[in-house]
Design an enzyme around this catalytic site. Structure first.
Site, short mmCIF file in Angstrom:
data_model
loop_
_atom_site.label_atom_id
_atom_site.label_comp_id
_atom_site.label_asym_id
_atom_site.label_seq_id
_atom_site.Cartn_x
_atom_site.Cartn_y
_atom_site.Cartn_z
N LYS A 21 39.28 -45.34 61.39
CA LYS A 21 40.62 -45.92 61.47
C LYS A 21 41.64 -44.87 61.91
CE LYS A 21 40.16 -49.71 58.16
NZ LYS A 21 40.67 -50.31 56.89
N ASP A 73 60.74 -50.80 60.78
CA ASP A 73 60.10 -49.82 59.89
C ASP A 73 60.02 -48.45 60.55
OD1 ASP A 73 59.67 -51.61 57.77
OD2 ASP A 73 57.78 -52.31 58.62
N GLY A 92 61.22 -42.11 49.76
CA GLY A 92 61.04 -43.35 50.50
C GLY A 92 62.27 -44.23 50.56
N GLY A 103 48.96 -50.42 57.94
CA GLY A 103 50.10 -51.00 58.64
C GLY A 103 51.35 -50.15 58.59
N LYS A 147 53.48 -60.15 59.09
CA LYS A 147 54.04 -59.32 60.16
C LYS A 147 53.28 -59.44 61.47
CE LYS A 147 56.26 -55.79 57.27
NZ LYS A 147 56.41 -54.33 57.01
#
Length: 247
Positions: A132, A81, A213, A107, A45
């Site tokens: 992060k 996404d 999901g 990601g 990606k």
């Protein structure tokens, strides 16, 4: 899903998986063969971005492309996404001004975070690696927090799990203590294998609104369908195919 959509509209399209080890060769082949569209999965990606002629602005900010469209040899990259995530949530709530606790900073979480920010939500990124979380929060103008019980006790309207916790083949346990799930909370788990994760089932037991999901997966594929075909996707047919695949 894609094939079901093509059949429903009588389109002369097909959707075929390729096992790719040479991403540069794959993009050259796309041009040479006149392939209209490609879906891109990990680990390509990011690697595919410099090989394209144009990048959609949101995909550029996310730093990941999962969809390529070929317009007469000119390749443009998109990220669907984030669209899948926000449309799944918007089926049940408005995101503008919503206070969102986002679990994870990888990601998948990055795409969700940018989508939420695009819709005007206030996002707190909670992650085990606080550095992060801070990096992602800074990129979207949000806040960062350690992934602990204190984060769950904070006041928020929406909780999104974008970690690998909940995946049947990774760790099926819920990342959230059940007692932290309130009746007035909207919960989404981006994990879709299984579709009814422990988090989704716990949220429903607590009376919260829960989105599995599969809804994100459906809507990101539907946006790919629009980009590939220029037609409105037949969501009912695609959803039926998805449920048949995931159970």
């Amino acid at each position: 899903m894609h094939l079901a959509g093509y059949r429903a509209l009588g389109l002369d399209f097909t959707y075929i998986p390729f096992s790719v080890t040479d991403v540069e060769g794959a993009t050259r082949g796309m041009r040479a063969l006149g392939i209209r569209g490609l879906g891109v999965s990990m680990p390509y990606k990011q690697a595919v971005i410099p090989l394209l002629d144009e990048i959609d602005p949101v995909a550029a900010r996310i730093g990941a492309v999962n969809t390529i469209v070929n317009d007469e040899g000119r390749l443009k990259g998109y990220n669907t996404d984030w669209i899948g995530a926000v449309r799944a949530l918007e089926e049940v709530a408005q995101l503008g001004g919503a206070r969102v606790l986002l679990l994870g900073a990888g990601g998948a979480a990055r795409a969700v975070a940018f989508g939420l920010a695009e819709r005007g939500a206030s996002v707190t990124v909670a992650n085990r690696d606080l550095d992060k979380a801070r990096q992602l929060a800074a990129a979207i103008g949000g806040a960062a927090a350690p992934l602990d019980r204190e984060a769950f006790s904070a006041d928020h309207d929406v909780l999104v799990n974008a970690t690998s916790r909940g995946m049947a083949d990774v760790d099926p346990r819920s990342p959230v203590p059940e007692e932290a799930l309130r009746e007035d909370l909207l919960v989404m788990d981006i994990v879709y294998k299984p579709m009814l994760t422990e988090l989704v089932e716990a949220a429903r037991r607590r009376g919260a609104t829960a989105v599995h999901g599969g809804r994100m997966l459906l809507h990101q594929a539907a946006e790919q369908f629009r980009l590939y075909t220029g037609r409105e996707p037949p969501l009912a047919a695609m959803d039926e195919a998805l449920r048949g695949q995931l159970g």
